[in-house]
Design a protein around this motif. Sequence first.
Motif, PDB file in Angstrom:
ATOM      1  N   ARG A  85      -1.361 -19.839  32.033  1.00 34.46           N
ATOM      2  CA  ARG A  85      -2.726 -20.092  31.716  1.00 34.46           C
ATOM      3  C   ARG A  85      -3.206 -19.602  30.009  1.00 34.46           C
ATOM      4  NH1 ARG A  85      -7.536 -21.109  36.015  1.00 34.46           N
ATOM      5  NH2 ARG A  85      -5.827 -22.159  36.785  1.00 34.46           N
ATOM      6  N   PRO A  86      -2.913 -18.783  29.884  1.00 38.02           N
ATOM      7  CA  PRO A  86      -2.792 -18.033  28.880  1.00 38.02           C
ATOM      8  C   PRO A  86      -2.342 -18.953  27.532  1.00 38.02           C
ATOM      9  CG  PRO A  86      -2.465 -16.165  29.939  1.00 38.02           C
ATOM     10  CD  PRO A  86      -2.291 -16.849  30.895  1.00 38.02           C
ATOM     11  N   CYS A  87      -1.253 -19.536  27.802  1.00 39.26           N
ATOM     12  CA  CYS A  87      -0.799 -20.131  26.816  1.00 39.26           C
ATOM     13  C   CYS A  87      -1.659 -21.423  26.558  1.00 39.26           C
ATOM     14  CB  CYS A  87       0.496 -20.228  26.862  1.00 39.26           C
ATOM     15  SG  CYS A  87       1.501 -19.329  27.148  1.00 39.26           S
ATOM     16  N   CYS A  88      -2.503 -22.152  27.299  1.00 40.73           N
ATOM     17  CA  CYS A  88      -3.377 -23.239  27.027  1.00 40.73           C
ATOM     18  C   CYS A  88      -3.686 -23.590  25.481  1.00 40.73           C
ATOM     19  CB  CYS A  88      -4.049 -23.442  28.066  1.00 40.73           C
ATOM     20  SG  CYS A  88      -3.413 -23.180  30.262  1.00 40.73           S
ATOM     21  N   ASP A  89      -4.339 -22.834  24.851  1.00 42.07           N
ATOM     22  CA  ASP A  89      -4.712 -22.668  23.742  1.00 42.07           C
ATOM     23  C   ASP A  89      -3.813 -23.350  22.399  1.00 42.07           C
ATOM     24  OD1 ASP A  89      -6.914 -21.405  23.976  1.00 42.07           O
ATOM     25  OD2 ASP A  89      -5.986 -19.570  23.588  1.00 42.07           O
ATOM     26  N   LEU A  90      -2.288 -23.806  23.230  1.00 43.06           N
ATOM     27  CA  LEU A  90      -0.549 -23.430  22.071  1.00 43.06           C
ATOM     28  C   LEU A  90      -0.984 -25.309  22.342  1.00 43.06           C
ATOM     29  CD1 LEU A  90       1.012 -21.507  22.491  1.00 43.06           C
ATOM     30  CD2 LEU A  90       0.301 -21.247  20.661  1.00 43.06           C
ATOM     31  N   ALA A  91      -2.002 -26.312  23.086  1.00 42.14           N
ATOM     32  CA  ALA A  91      -1.239 -27.161  23.653  1.00 42.14           C
ATOM     33  C   ALA A  91      -2.265 -27.932  23.037  1.00 42.14           C
ATOM     34  CB  ALA A  91      -2.512 -27.620  24.961  1.00 42.14           C
ATOM     35  N   LYS A  92      -1.186 -29.509  22.859  1.00 44.25           N
ATOM     36  CA  LYS A  92      -1.681 -30.450  20.855  1.00 44.25           C
ATOM     37  C   LYS A  92      -2.279 -31.286  21.733  1.00 44.25           C
ATOM     38  CE  LYS A  92       2.396 -29.769  18.072  1.00 44.25           C
ATOM     39  NZ  LYS A  92       3.876 -30.916  18.039  1.00 44.25           N
ATOM     40  N   ASN A  93      -2.048 -31.510  23.120  1.00 39.04           N
ATOM     41  CA  ASN A  93      -3.375 -32.674  23.405  1.00 39.04           C
ATOM     42  C   ASN A  93      -4.177 -32.569  24.367  1.00 39.04           C
ATOM     43  OD1 ASN A  93      -3.854 -34.898  25.656  1.00 39.04           O
ATOM     44  ND2 ASN A  93      -2.792 -35.819  24.297  1.00 39.04           N
ATOM     45  N   MET A 114       3.784 -33.484  28.182  1.00 37.61           N
ATOM     46  CA  MET A 114       4.624 -33.730  27.826  1.00 37.61           C
ATOM     47  C   MET A 114       6.125 -32.564  26.773  1.00 37.61           C
ATOM     48  SD  MET A 114       5.458 -38.528  26.513  1.00 37.61           S
ATOM     49  CE  MET A 114       6.762 -37.801  26.116  1.00 37.61           C
ATOM     50  N   GLU A 115       7.103 -32.842  27.735  1.00 36.53           N
ATOM     51  CA  GLU A 115       7.758 -30.792  26.790  1.00 36.53           C
ATOM     52  C   GLU A 115       8.548 -31.669  25.403  1.00 36.53           C
ATOM     53  OE1 GLU A 115      10.500 -28.363  27.675  1.00 36.53           O
ATOM     54  OE2 GLU A 115      10.633 -30.025  30.320  1.00 36.53           O
ATOM     55  N   SER A 116       8.395 -32.892  25.369  1.00 35.62           N
ATOM     56  CA  SER A 116       9.477 -33.419  24.456  1.00 35.62           C
ATOM     57  C   SER A 116       7.843 -32.828  22.390  1.00 35.62           C
ATOM     58  CB  SER A 116       9.814 -33.875  23.865  1.00 35.62           C
ATOM     59  OG  SER A 116       8.535 -35.606  24.207  1.00 35.62           O
ATOM     60  N   LEU A 117       7.166 -32.899  23.210  1.00 31.48           N
ATOM     61  CA  LEU A 117       5.550 -33.209  22.402  1.00 31.48           C
ATOM     62  C   LEU A 117       4.740 -31.695  22.276  1.00 31.48           C
ATOM     63  CD1 LEU A 117       4.162 -36.622  23.128  1.00 31.48           C
ATOM     64  CD2 LEU A 117       5.298 -36.316  21.067  1.00 31.48           C
ATOM     65  N   GLU A 118       5.151 -30.854  23.742  1.00 33.31           N
ATOM     66  CA  GLU A 118       3.831 -30.318  23.243  1.00 33.31           C
ATOM     67  C   GLU A 118       5.420 -28.244  24.049  1.00 33.31           C
ATOM     68  OE1 GLU A 118       1.177 -29.524  23.274  1.00 33.31           O
ATOM     69  OE2 GLU A 118       0.874 -31.318  23.727  1.00 33.31           O
ATOM     70  N   THR A 119       6.013 -28.642  22.030  1.00 35.29           N
ATOM     71  CA  THR A 119       7.331 -27.693  22.785  1.00 35.29           C
ATOM     72  C   THR A 119       7.046 -25.741  22.404  1.00 35.29           C
ATOM     73  OG1 THR A 119       6.940 -27.907  20.395  1.00 35.29           O
ATOM     74  CG2 THR A 119       8.659 -28.794  21.058  1.00 35.29           C
ATOM     75  N   HIS A 120       5.800 -25.751  21.645  1.00 35.38           N
ATOM     76  CA  HIS A 120       5.354 -24.145  21.603  1.00 35.38           C
ATOM     77  C   HIS A 120       4.436 -23.651  23.184  1.00 35.38           C
ATOM     78  CE1 HIS A 120       6.131 -24.234  17.755  1.00 35.38           C
ATOM     79  NE2 HIS A 120       5.431 -25.525  17.370  1.00 35.38           N
ATOM     80  N   LEU A 121       3.510 -24.986  23.769  1.00 38.73           N
ATOM     81  CA  LEU A 121       2.834 -24.852  24.890  1.00 38.73           C
ATOM     82  C   LEU A 121       4.361 -24.273  26.262  1.00 38.73           C
ATOM     83  CD1 LEU A 121       0.503 -24.575  27.311  1.00 38.73           C
ATOM     84  CD2 LEU A 121       1.484 -27.056  27.330  1.00 38.73           C
ATOM     85  N   TYR A 122       5.396 -24.892  26.317  1.00 39.74           N
ATOM     86  CA  TYR A 122       6.428 -24.648  27.086  1.00 39.74           C
ATOM     87  C   TYR A 122       7.300 -23.550  27.065  1.00 39.74           C
ATOM     88  CZ  TYR A 122       5.542 -29.093  29.663  1.00 39.74           C
ATOM     89  OH  TYR A 122       5.269 -29.706  30.388  1.00 39.74           O
TER      90      TYR A 122
END
Length: 955
Positions: A85-93, A114-122
């Motif tokens: 959950r602390p990674c959510c700040d990295l989401a683009k969408n 989508m993993e292909s678009l949210e690489t930093h989040l994943y």
Amino acid sequence: MIVYILLSIGLISHVSCKAPQCCSTVKNEECRTACFTLTTAGNQREQMEHLLDVSKSCHGDQIEFWQCVNQTVQVVHSLAVWSGRPCCDLAKNRVCEQACREAKSQSEIKKACMESLETHLYECVKKQREGEICCSTDEDYSCRITCQGTFLANYNRKNQRHTLRTQCRSTNTIMQCVISNVEDFKVIKLIDHLPCCYQIENQRCRETCERTLSTMTDQYKIAGELENICGPIFPQHPPWSCFLSQPPHKKVEEITMDYARLQCCSKASNDRCRTLCTSTYSSDWQSHYSEFQSSCQDLTLPVSRMEAPMLTCITDAYEPCKLGCDGLDFCTNFNNRPTSLFRACSKQSDNAARAEFQSWLVTKRPLSPQLQIPVKDINTCEPEMWKAIACAMQVKPCGRKPASFVICRDDCEYLLNKCLNTSAIHPSQSVSHLCKLLSPDDTARSCISIKQFTERSPFSDYSTTDLTTPCNPNPCDADEVCWNNHRKCRHPENCPAYVCHKACSMGIDSAMAVPKHVYIRIPNTSVSDSKSDSCVKQQICRCGNKKLENCRSIPCTKQDKCHLGGAQGGISKNHGEHFRIDCNFCICHSGELVCTKGRCPSGNDDSTLTGLSCDCPHNYHPVCGDNGKTYPNSCLAKRCGGLRTDQIRQGACRLADPCRENPCGNSFRCLPKPQVCLHIARESCLQYECVPHGVKCNAHYHDPVCDTEGTEHTNACLLLKKGKTLAYRGHCQTHCSTTSPVCGHDGETYTSQCQALAARVTVDYQGPCRVVGHFSGNMSSGPCPGVSCDPVLPPQCKPILPPGACCPVCAAELRVLYKPELAEMVSREMMSGPLSVQQTVDILSHNLEILECDVFGFLGVDQSEVVILIKPVTATPTMLQVQACIREAERIEYLVQTDSPLLKAYATLTPFLLAPMRAPSTIAVSSSGALNSSFPLLSVLIILTLFTLRTFNSS
């Protein structure tokens, strides 16, 4: 996982604006202030970075602080719900970010993100998952949060170790987990990674790896075949972990594989094996390894058995024995053994042992793939012993003679007599016959008794916090080497237990690295090696900027035999062979016999040994040799020390002022710098240092000194620049007296106990030196007249008496034989002046694994002998620490006498030839004693330490 633990201890509550209320209950002022400011930090990653900074001073014992953190800090609450959950700040969408903030697992965000678009989040979520796995191994709440935070803050391994050490008790376990979790495996040019195959323990996997990488070019087919044989592509398991960690080398033919193992090739008795070994571990490794393995490393072949010294050396160089084992889930009986040595204590070995045991359950043919020995169901016939063998084959305990694991014949016969399926073997294959094949050498030094591992460790119920191994696992970066830190720190509360030094690797596939600026002795591969030439060609190099440089050829080491005369008339000894002549230890080196010079008793009466060596009188009239050593009288200096009359002067060395006649001139300041040299070269063994006036001091020149105020300076120039007065050389010492003189075990008077310890000399007795001590190690004639000895610590220790001493010490002793000619050669090539005892002791100290043990030493009165003492350095040493120091001494004894590159690659230690050891034993404590509650542990230690009282057997 974390959320359930936190709920169970009642710490989780709703996140609200409770900071002022709960922060006011924090007792520590610094932590209370930090508590108020934590909730004002920015996003959750910034909150965690701030919390990590605070955690360095707010430890786990600040319960109110950590309770308040749990209640009020958003990032901590998020971690408790879901580690990602602390990674959510990295989401683009925005839709993805919202779904992430409501999710409780990774699977719940797949639709919105989508993993292909949210690489930093994943990437962040994956890293947090790894952190959750590793950090949950500790029971302390503050440790788990801090550990998880280092993953979120993306700390490197070095910074992780620094941060975790302040909070976590099981740092080693956590770091082993951290190190084993790396990025996902990606298909790479596998053909460039052939050395990775040599690290694989599973024979079938290793052979498949070598075959596919040597004969196939399609990387996808290689990966597929390896996956079928070696298992799924998990980045923490071999060979995949090695493929990921080692960058490809395009010009393999120009790169040496391993100088350490290359040095072992000279031990080969067969010319062909020596040639194959040299080719394998030099730049021609790619085309010769398979032939070397099949011709010289297959132990079922007679040639391979002849090459035991070479093969043992190779094993030691690549998979050295290390103290302690912990963190195993299957081989649990191997855990909690802080004074035992193992080659491969790791999660990978634990998993391999589990797989090995499971395969035995199916095939019912354990022990040897070649012999195919059929047995009964091992699930019911001695299952614990079979499990212990499977574990020992993978975890690899080291015996008193560290070598490849070999089951002891007694254990073999016990097992097969109970579990052998006699109906499935040929009548000629008796239990005795099979066990002779499995255990060809059944001496106490070459096999491992497996029965000790069928039960829990005797240390399982006792705390082992008084033994620490800061450099295991290695906390430093790949281009660094780790050394224990025994020095005093200006800020003890934030004092690292280790130091990371920039280093040079000993090859692209070497387990050994050496620190920058250190000189190393390695084989000279640029010189042709004739099979008829009995001279081993070598060179000395310096570790420069990440690589070995400034290499200089040195005189080759002749392999000539020694021919013994006198009572041994007609007997020959090979180069490197060690043995005893009467009571003295000897070694043959390049056709010359090097021996101790003890006065041997006539018969079995040891009392005659209380006389001095070399038939010298028992009087005390100290003289100082040109080598910087104080001898009790001139007879000992001449007959034992080998000094001429013009090389000695009356009085102790440290009583003379080397700066009295201003040898440095007016442009320099003269400061005393006592040293004891292993030889007297053309230039004298200087006892002073010339420090220039009016120049900028080199802050990177490391030669520590301590001033009269107890402050340490990197070198004497910096001390004088700050206007301070020199108290003594070396690191500033703690837990010692600075007020009165003492006599060291080296027979030299020091102004204080701290000065002696800084010089790496143990204290013999209080006051100036005034009497000749014993040289036999035997106290049958009583203490020195007029000398009162301090109590030995710990009191359960039955100590030893170093040569020339009046008072005993609880330490392991090594009587190191060396050749002055080799010391002179090394100092000439290093261009650093005469080689000193201090330099050799420093290198040995850096090679210790236990922080609580350290090395002390001095030049003996006998020429060619250095006395090394390894003992606990804590204020109140324990018997567990004593036992660990004994094991460290045993390891060094073995490395010296086998000429192991792990130790002897250091140019400074090149002159050392042999190191016979004596160890203290323990005595029982009465039932009324303070340690009565620990009697079971003491009983074990008594047995273990008595076992280490060694006799030096003839080769």
